[in-house]
Design a protein around this motif. Structure first.
Motif, short mmCIF file in Angstrom:
data_model
loop_
_atom_site.label_atom_id
_atom_site.label_comp_id
_atom_site.label_asym_id
_atom_site.label_seq_id
_atom_site.Cartn_x
_atom_site.Cartn_y
_atom_site.Cartn_z
N THR A 93 0.75 -1.05 -0.07
CA THR A 93 -0.01 0.09 0.03
C THR A 93 0.93 1.24 0.02
O THR A 93 1.54 1.33 0.94
CB THR A 93 -0.67 0.24 1.31
N LEU A 94 0.69 2.08 -1.20
CA LEU A 94 1.61 3.24 -1.21
C LEU A 94 1.13 4.57 -0.32
O LEU A 94 -0.28 4.66 -0.40
CB LEU A 94 1.51 3.79 -2.56
N TYR A 95 1.73 5.32 0.50
CA TYR A 95 1.42 6.36 1.17
C TYR A 95 2.39 7.52 0.62
O TYR A 95 3.54 7.32 0.62
CB TYR A 95 1.50 6.03 2.67
N ARG A 96 1.67 8.64 0.39
CA ARG A 96 2.34 9.69 -0.26
C ARG A 96 3.10 10.49 0.88
O ARG A 96 3.87 11.54 0.71
CB ARG A 96 1.65 10.60 -1.06
N LYS A 97 2.41 10.42 2.06
CA LYS A 97 2.95 11.19 3.28
C LYS A 97 3.70 10.39 4.40
O LYS A 97 3.34 8.95 4.56
CB LYS A 97 1.52 11.96 4.02
N VAL A 106 6.40 14.49 -1.95
CA VAL A 106 6.70 15.02 -3.08
C VAL A 106 5.40 15.76 -3.63
O VAL A 106 4.40 14.78 -3.63
CB VAL A 106 7.59 14.34 -4.09
N GLU A 107 5.22 16.61 -4.36
CA GLU A 107 4.13 17.03 -5.22
C GLU A 107 4.37 17.33 -6.61
O GLU A 107 5.74 17.38 -7.12
CB GLU A 107 3.56 18.46 -4.47
N GLY A 115 18.31 9.60 -4.31
CA GLY A 115 18.05 9.27 -3.04
C GLY A 115 17.07 10.02 -2.01
O GLY A 115 17.00 9.68 -1.22
N ASP A 116 16.16 10.89 -2.84
CA ASP A 116 15.23 11.49 -1.91
C ASP A 116 14.06 10.48 -1.86
O ASP A 116 13.79 9.83 -2.77
CB ASP A 116 14.72 12.77 -2.66
N VAL A 117 13.51 10.51 -0.62
CA VAL A 117 12.27 9.43 -0.50
C VAL A 117 11.24 10.28 -1.19
O VAL A 117 10.99 11.41 -1.04
CB VAL A 117 12.07 9.45 1.06
N VAL A 118 10.34 9.47 -2.02
CA VAL A 118 9.30 9.97 -2.83
C VAL A 118 7.98 9.45 -2.07
O VAL A 118 7.02 10.16 -2.28
CB VAL A 118 9.31 9.70 -4.28
N CYS A 119 8.15 8.62 -1.49
CA CYS A 119 6.89 7.76 -0.73
C CYS A 119 7.25 6.56 -0.01
O CYS A 119 8.43 6.34 0.11
CB CYS A 119 5.93 7.15 -1.82
N VAL A 120 6.17 6.13 0.84
CA VAL A 120 6.74 4.61 1.54
C VAL A 120 5.29 3.93 0.94
O VAL A 120 4.22 4.06 0.75
CB VAL A 120 6.43 5.08 3.04
N ILE A 121 5.95 2.54 1.03
CA ILE A 121 5.16 1.30 0.46
C ILE A 121 5.02 0.65 1.93
O ILE A 121 6.03 -0.20 2.20
CB ILE A 121 5.35 0.58 -0.64
N ALA A 146 -2.59 6.08 -0.07
CA ALA A 146 -3.33 4.87 0.45
C ALA A 146 -3.83 3.87 -0.56
O ALA A 146 -4.73 3.27 -0.25
CB ALA A 146 -4.38 5.42 1.22
N SER A 147 -3.29 3.77 -1.84
CA SER A 147 -3.74 2.73 -2.75
C SER A 147 -2.93 1.68 -3.00
O SER A 147 -1.88 1.91 -2.67
CB SER A 147 -3.50 3.48 -4.14
N PRO A 148 -3.35 0.50 -3.14
CA PRO A 148 -2.69 -0.64 -3.49
C PRO A 148 -1.91 -0.52 -4.73
O PRO A 148 -2.47 -0.14 -5.68
CB PRO A 148 -3.64 -1.80 -3.33
N VAL A 149 -0.58 -1.00 -4.64
CA VAL A 149 0.44 -0.99 -5.90
C VAL A 149 0.93 -2.57 -5.96
O VAL A 149 1.12 -3.07 -4.95
CB VAL A 149 1.51 -0.03 -5.65
N GLU A 150 1.19 -2.66 -7.39
CA GLU A 150 1.69 -3.96 -7.55
C GLU A 150 3.24 -3.51 -8.01
O GLU A 150 3.90 -2.68 -8.06
CB GLU A 150 1.34 -4.29 -9.04
N PHE A 151 3.96 -4.76 -7.93
CA PHE A 151 5.49 -4.75 -8.51
C PHE A 151 5.63 -4.11 -9.66
O PHE A 151 5.00 -4.34 -10.64
CB PHE A 151 6.08 -6.13 -8.22
N ASP A 152 6.46 -3.24 -10.01
CA ASP A 152 6.93 -2.36 -11.16
C ASP A 152 5.76 -1.66 -11.77
O ASP A 152 5.84 -1.36 -12.89
CB ASP A 152 7.22 -3.68 -12.01
#
Length: 161
Positions: A93-97, A106-107, A115-121, A146-152
């Motif tokens: 699950t991807l979280y942007r915050k 990031v926006e 190397g900057d963090v763009v999101c957490v999964i 808060a959306s589910p994401v797949e590999f790649d």
């Protein structure tokens, strides 16, 4: 795949927020569908693969729709061809915050460096920081918070110039 692995998979899918997941292996197929309440039900079908010779005439019929489907997909690619894509290295699950009360990592329009963090999964209750492997400017965010994401799966489009 034993029953314990199937049960763990059902629990993971129910918690991830996905509505349906299909998994096909050599000897079985499993479909997990979740309801609005988060309950999951699984259907497992064991399939025995038997090689069957395909008639030669069937190949052109099956191939005919493919070019029609490929034509619309090629048109939008021209707009995004100059951009690089940051893709998901894992499923989850991807979280942007970093937390609900903090701003997004990031926006659109933000300049990022390698190397900057763009999101957490989140995967299996672990939060993995996803770092950019490229530098540039965020042009488009392709996944909602808060959306589910797949590999790649593509997450962000970045203009490297």
């Amino acid at each position: 795949m034993d029953i314990r692995e199937i049960q763990n998979l059902i629990k993971f899918v129910a918690k991830s927020g996905a509505t349906e997941v299909k998994l096909e292996m050599d000897d079985f197929k499993i479909t997990i569908k979740t309801t609005a309440e988060g309950a999951a039900e699984a259907t497992t079908a064991y399939v025995q693969h038997i090689p069957v010779a395909q008639p030669v005439a069937a190949a052109p019929v099956a191939a005919a729709p493919a070019p029609v489907a490929a034509a619309p997909a090629a048109a939008p690619a021209d707009d995004t061809a100059k951009y690089l894509t940051i893709k998901s290295p894992i499923i989850g699950t991807l979280y942007r915050k970093p937390s609900p009360d903090k701003p997004a990592f990031v926006e659109v329009g933000a300049t990022i460096n390698k190397g900057d963090v763009v999101c957490v999964i989140e995967a299996m209750k672990l939060f993995n920081e996803i770092e950019s492997e490229i530098s540039g400017k965020i042009v488009k965010v392709l996944v909602d918070d808060a959306s589910p994401v797949e590999f790649d799966q593509p997450l962000f489009l970045v203009d490297p110039s």
